[in-house]
Design an enzyme around this catalytic site. Structure first.
Site, PDB file in Angstrom:
ATOM      1  N   LYS A 192       0.860  -1.186   0.000  1.00 58.29           N
ATOM      2  CA  LYS A 192       0.000   0.000   0.000  1.00 58.29           C
ATOM      3  C   LYS A 192       0.894   1.233   0.000  1.00 58.29           C
ATOM      4  CE  LYS A 192      -4.051   1.550  -0.487  1.00 58.29           C
ATOM      5  NZ  LYS A 192      -4.776   1.214  -1.724  1.00 58.29           N
ATOM      6  N   SER A 387      -8.014  -0.110  -5.776  1.00 55.69           N
ATOM      7  CA  SER A 387      -8.346   0.262  -4.400  1.00 55.69           C
ATOM      8  C   SER A 387      -9.837   0.583  -4.307  1.00 55.69           C
ATOM      9  CB  SER A 387      -7.478   1.433  -3.942  1.00 55.69           C
ATOM     10  OG  SER A 387      -7.315   1.398  -2.540  1.00 55.69           O
TER      11      SER A 387
END
Length: 589
Positions: A192, A387
């Site tokens: 991430k 995402s």
């Protein structure tokens, strides 16, 4: 007296600006009324001029007369994928259109969008009509599109860019240290990397691994398409790229990337020859916008059977969609209306987003879950569906992506900026106050958070990640354990996601529409496609454009080359503190 004069001056300026804007609006209304009433007559032996030196959007508004005025003539126009598709499908069967002049020196679009356009061009070629391209320069995207042309011309002195793909990130740790801003980072997942620019000066090993992986896969697809069209062995094309063998237009001809070098007059001579014209006969070009107002030759299906394509493009946030954003309130309303509309038999959710607010993403996911109980919902991914963009898609019955779509990035992060040092030491501003309860002043950007406060945000991020992965696992019909091996914020290409189970089908929005029709038990040609939300009127677009352009101009005037970074931070701060977003402002070129 001074105060009075100040108000008088402000009033005069306001009246002046209002008068100018009103004048422009009246001209625009007159122009739009006249243009809407005029039907285009297509002359025989016409050539469709397809100008793709524009921003290619998912669902662009109609052309407005103020683009040139408000931008000072420097802003590119915009065109939508549905408009390109409609024009090419019509031109394919129009006896008055003999071929296409493709103008695509610098198409402004992502790689998946370029592939969709290229597939529309390949479909047009099934008519046996010609495609000729001409340019003074050629970018990588230009070469990709023009590789389908029968003849591809570049001026002998023209420039071209053909050296491979690269992905670049901007890192702001040094800037924050200089100005006294401390980012507080909360995230889940080694990959991430959206927050890495705030606390690193270069890519992490995990981010470098994933970026190299998806860039290599995208390159294989991108250059593989060029190699196939130009009948160049892939090994040879890689050798050309690795050794920078193409430096001049003549090199591009030598290695078969283009067919000819030549000036405009030479291009038109070749075009006349193709059309069977004499040397002095004028070529009738017709532009895309005019051609869209010509007779529609493609037969439409039943108006009682519709496939709704609900388009979401841009950053995800709560509230109404604006130009360049996906508002959860807008998408929810469109899903509800489509669900209740008996004429709409299935829905395609077209997503082009790198993510944004985790909360807004979850709200839209819930509406997808409710809608698919009533009628089929198919996800179609554009350049990005990562995402929060993947969050929108994961509840759909089927997920369709292009091989070069960037998707996945299943992860959550949070970021808060502590500006105490900046305000205290750099600007001389201090803060003080009282609270009724222990956490009344939480979160705060003007003091260091306590460990307990940091834990609260991290727990929220952890909880969001567990919810995201659990819902993704349910949607993909796999165990949470299996899903988590594909998550941790890692970005995948569409082809990689197809291989690992995050995507069902490789293809474009048309493929998604066909799948939706099949699931709704509709026959080919027995339905119509309706794009939603309905685009804003030209007047609304003008007002919004004026506001956005003014804001962008002010940022540029004050900050110069730093303006994009300020805009990134502004957009980030406008979202929720917990976000589902892919690597921050990834630039691929």
């Amino acid at each position: 007296m001074l105060q009075f004069l100040k108000y008088v001056f402000a009033t005069i300026v306001g009246i002046f600006l209002f008068t100018i804007l009103s004048f422009f609006v009246l001209i625009g209304i007159g122009s739009l009324m006249s243009s809407s009433e005029t039907k285009t007559e297509v002359a025989s032996n016409s050539v469709l001029k397809l100008d793709l030196n524009q921003v290619i959007r998912e669902n662009a508004a109609e052309e407005d007369p103020f683009t040139e005025i408000l931008s000072g003539g420097n802003s590119p126009g915009q065109v939508s994928l549905p408009q390109i598709k409609e024009a090419l499908a019509n031109a394919k069967i129009d006896p008055n259109i003999k071929g296409i002049y493709l103008k695509a020196e610098n198409p402004m679009a992502g790689m998946a969008t370029l592939k969709e356009v290229r597939e529309y061009l390949l479909d047009f070629k099934k008519s046996k009509k010609f495609i000729y391209s001409y340019g003074e320069t050629m970018t990588e995207g230009s070469i990709y599109l023009c590789s389908v042309a029968d003849k591809s011309y570049l001026t002998p002195a023209g420039g071209l860019d053909f050296n491979g793909l690269s992905a670049n990130y901007s890192f702001m740790k040094g800037l924050f240290e200089k100005i006294g801003v401390k980012p507080e980072i909360f995230r889940v997942g080694d990959y991430k990397s959206a927050v890495e620019p705030f606390f690193l000066t270069k890519m992490s090993d995990a981010n470098r691994e994933q970026t190299q992986s998806f860039i290599s896969d995208m390159a294989n697809n991108f250059y593989g398409d060029i190699a196939a069209s130009r009948k160049i062995p892939m090994e040879e094309l890689n050798n050309i790229l690795n050794n920078a063998l193409i430096q001049e237009p003549t090199d591009a001809v030598k290695y078969k990337l283009i067919t000819n070098t030549g000036y405009w007059d030479e291009f038109e001579t070749a075009l006349r020859h193709e059309l069977g014209f004499s040397a002095d006969k004028k070529i009738e070009y017709i532009g895309l916008n005019k051609y869209l107002k010509a007779d529609k030759l493609v037969e439409e299906g039943s108006n009682s059977n519709r496939i709704a394509v609900i388009v979401g493009e841009g950053d995800i946030l709560s509230g109404e969609s604006q130009d360049g954003t996906i508002g959860s309130e807008t998408i929810v309303k469109e899903l509800q209306k489509a669900r209740k509309d008996s004429k709409i038999k299935a829905i395609v959710l077209r997503i082009n987003s790198g993510g944004g607010s985790a909360l807004a993403s979850d709200v839209m996911w819930r509406e997808v879950e409710l809608t698919k109980k009533v009628k089929p919902v198919i996800a179609s991914m554009g350049d990005y569906a990562a995402s929060g963009g993947y969050y929108m898609a994961m509840g759909c019955d089927t997920i369709v992506a292009q091989p070069t779509t960037l998707t996945g990035s299943i992860g959550i992060f949070g970021v808060l900026f502590n500006v105490e040092k900046l305000m205290n030491e750099k600007l001389g501003v201090t803060f003080d106050g009282v609270n009724s309860h222990k956490y009344a002043n939480f979160p705060s950007a003007t003091r260091t958070m306590t460990d307990a406060e940091k834990n609260m945000i991290q727990n929220s991020v952890n909880k969001g990640y567990e919810s995201f992965t659990a819902k993704a696992a349910k949607g993909r019909h796999m165990s949470v354990e299996k899903l988590k091996t594909l998550a941790s914020g890692r970005v995948w290409t569409g082809s990689q996601a197809k291989a690992n189970g995050l995507v069902d089908v490789l293809g474009g929005v048309d493929d998604a529409i066909r799948i939706a029709a099949k699931k709704a038990k509709l026959k080919d040609g027995d339905y119509r496609v309706k794009y939603l939300p309905i685009q804003k009127s030209s007047f609304e677009s003008i007002v919004e454009k004026f506001g956005n352009d003014q804001e962008d101009a002010k940022l540029k005037a004050y900050l110069g080359d730093f303006a994009p970074y300020a805009k990134q931070l502004k957009n980030l701060q406008s979202m929720d503190k917990v976000q589902a977003r892919m690597p921050f402002e990834l630039e691929i070129k």
